[in-house]
Design a protein around this motif. Structure first.
Motif, PDB file in Angstrom:
ATOM      1  N   ASN A 102       0.802  -1.212   0.000  1.00  0.00           N
ATOM      2  CA  ASN A 102       0.000   0.000   0.000  1.00  0.00           C
ATOM      3  C   ASN A 102       0.843   1.275   0.000  1.00  0.00           C
ATOM      4  OD1 ASN A 102      -2.463  -1.387   0.046  1.00  0.00           O
ATOM      5  ND2 ASN A 102      -2.270  -1.726   2.235  1.00  0.00           N
ATOM      6  N   LYS A 103       2.106   1.166  -0.356  1.00  0.00           N
ATOM      7  CA  LYS A 103       2.966   2.347  -0.395  1.00  0.00           C
ATOM      8  C   LYS A 103       2.402   3.382  -1.357  1.00  0.00           C
ATOM      9  CE  LYS A 103       7.672   3.853  -1.441  1.00  0.00           C
ATOM     10  NZ  LYS A 103       7.855   4.592  -0.172  1.00  0.00           N
ATOM     11  N   LEU A 104       2.438   4.647  -0.927  1.00  0.00           N
ATOM     12  CA  LEU A 104       1.954   5.738  -1.759  1.00  0.00           C
ATOM     13  C   LEU A 104       3.127   6.602  -2.187  1.00  0.00           C
ATOM     14  CD1 LEU A 104      -1.172   6.707   0.354  1.00  0.00           C
ATOM     15  CD2 LEU A 104      -1.207   5.671  -1.923  1.00  0.00           C
ATOM     16  N   PHE A 105       3.152   6.955  -3.465  1.00  0.00           N
ATOM     17  CA  PHE A 105       4.210   7.800  -4.006  1.00  0.00           C
ATOM     18  C   PHE A 105       3.693   9.224  -4.159  1.00  0.00           C
ATOM     19  CE2 PHE A 105       4.867   3.487  -5.643  1.00  0.00           C
ATOM     20  CZ  PHE A 105       6.166   3.235  -5.219  1.00  0.00           C
ATOM     21  N   GLY A 106       4.547  10.210  -3.897  1.00  0.00           N
ATOM     22  CA  GLY A 106       4.143  11.600  -4.033  1.00  0.00           C
ATOM     23  C   GLY A 106       3.524  12.131  -2.750  1.00  0.00           C
ATOM     24  N   LEU A 127       7.176  -2.158  -8.262  1.00  0.00           N
ATOM     25  CA  LEU A 127       6.660  -1.046  -7.470  1.00  0.00           C
ATOM     26  C   LEU A 127       6.249  -1.492  -6.074  1.00  0.00           C
ATOM     27  CD1 LEU A 127       4.444   0.749 -10.150  1.00  0.00           C
ATOM     28  CD2 LEU A 127       6.663   1.497  -9.260  1.00  0.00           C
ATOM     29  N   GLY A 128       6.347  -2.800  -5.791  1.00  0.00           N
ATOM     30  CA  GLY A 128       5.948  -3.319  -4.492  1.00  0.00           C
ATOM     31  C   GLY A 128       4.518  -3.804  -4.431  1.00  0.00           C
ATOM     32  N   ASN A 129       3.769  -3.670  -5.539  1.00  0.00           N
ATOM     33  CA  ASN A 129       2.379  -4.103  -5.544  1.00  0.00           C
ATOM     34  C   ASN A 129       2.283  -5.623  -5.590  1.00  0.00           C
ATOM     35  OD1 ASN A 129       1.335  -1.453  -5.596  1.00  0.00           O
ATOM     36  ND2 ASN A 129       1.640  -1.350  -7.800  1.00  0.00           N
ATOM     37  N   LEU A 144      -0.312   8.815 -12.868  1.00  0.00           N
ATOM     38  CA  LEU A 144       0.968   9.376 -13.319  1.00  0.00           C
ATOM     39  C   LEU A 144       2.038   9.323 -12.238  1.00  0.00           C
ATOM     40  CD1 LEU A 144      -0.293  12.477 -15.355  1.00  0.00           C
ATOM     41  CD2 LEU A 144       0.453  10.245 -16.217  1.00  0.00           C
ATOM     42  N   ASN A 145       1.637   9.169 -10.960  1.00  0.00           N
ATOM     43  CA  ASN A 145       2.600   9.072  -9.867  1.00  0.00           C
ATOM     44  C   ASN A 145       2.956   7.629  -9.533  1.00  0.00           C
ATOM     45  OD1 ASN A 145       3.092  11.920  -8.714  1.00  0.00           O
ATOM     46  ND2 ASN A 145       0.860  11.845  -8.906  1.00  0.00           N
ATOM     47  N   GLN A 146       2.494   6.703 -10.362  1.00  0.00           N
ATOM     48  CA  GLN A 146       2.754   5.276 -10.184  1.00  0.00           C
ATOM     49  C   GLN A 146       2.005   4.664  -8.997  1.00  0.00           C
ATOM     50  OE1 GLN A 146       4.801   3.496 -12.645  1.00  0.00           O
ATOM     51  NE2 GLN A 146       4.113   5.444 -13.486  1.00  0.00           N
TER      52      GLN A 146
END
Length: 262
Positions: free
Chosen positions: A33-37, A215-217, A241-243
């Protein structure tokens, strides 16, 4: 779901969640569940057979820590709202849970001066449970003791870290011998996690294998019992767009996320 029933569920879930929330092996852990940005809020809708089952709304501070979470279940519209409070070191010190707008369940967290001990107290009108943690100099949990205040029931855990890719958890219940031993093994080169649990009564073994993309998903999960495959699931994603994933599908379950950024 009635509030009283929901509270009991939360008490049990809180114990399970505190044991399984994340591996203490932070260096090699894959975080689904990592969030980018710089994320401000996330709304996650879960569908089964195209029927909406739940909505989860998460609200984040600019420094990335979560400050509020709302869960709404369909179709009976029962709800759980969680509020989080932190100290100046961004350590969680209070969690308040409100169910269906009335019943309130809360947890308080405290730390010693060196940050090597932590205590969690859970309340429903009055104190219900106490969980005590001992940490090593790296901040990893090495011991945990959980107990109900008004009973003699208790449960202990010991954590060992043979190397940076393995976490061993020994779980005790009123005995000097562990009832079960869980090994979480990280395989970085294969983007894979393997969780193996051996039970004493009756003697048995379960294994879960989690496969991740770059991406860790989570893209595939397998469950085994005594060496026999009993369940397998695959997951697909659509990304923004932020993956960050905004759509996830697995068999008859679909999740959709709306992400707002700062």
């Amino acid at each position: 779901m009635k509030s009283s029933t929901l509270i009991i569920f939360l008490l049990l879930f809180g114990l399970f969640h505190s044991c399984n929330e994340k591996s203490e092996n932070k260096k090699a852990e894959f975080i689904e569940n990592k969030l980018f940005g710089k994320v401000k809020s996330v709304e996650t809708r879960t569908f089964e057979n195209d029927t909406l089952k739940s909505r989860v709304l998460e609200f984040y501070k600019e420094n990335g820590v979560i400050e509020k979470e709302e869960t709404h279940f369909e179709p009976n519209l029962s709800s759980i709202v969680r509020h989080y409070k932190y100290d100046e070191k961004n350590r969680l010190i209070r969690e308040q849970i409100i169910t269906d707008g009335d019943s309130t369940f809360s947890s308080k967290y405290s730390y010693n001066n060196l940050g090597l001990e932590k205590k969690e107290e859970s309340y429903l009108n009055k104190i219900q449970t106490v969980t005590e943690f001992k940490l090593d100099s790296l901040g990893k949990t090495i011991e945990k003791k959980f107990g109900y205040v008004e009973t003699n029931g208790f449960r202990n855990w010991e954590y060992e870290y043979p190397n940076e890719n393995i976490t061993l958890t020994k779980e005790f219940f009123k005995s000097n011998s562990p009832e079960k031993i869980t090994e979480l093994k990280i395989v970085p080169q294969e983007s894979k996690k393997v969780r193996t649990t051996k039970y004493s009564f009756p003697p048995s073994e379960s294994k879960e294998i989690f496969y991740h993309n770059n991406l860790g998903n989570l893209i595939k999960m397998e469950k085994y019992y005594n060496g026999k495959l009993i369940e397998s699931k695959s997951f697909t994603y659509e990304l923004d767009l932020n993956q960050n994933w905004i759509k996830s599908e697995s068999e008859l379950t679909r999740k959709e996320r709306i992400i707002e950024y700062y």
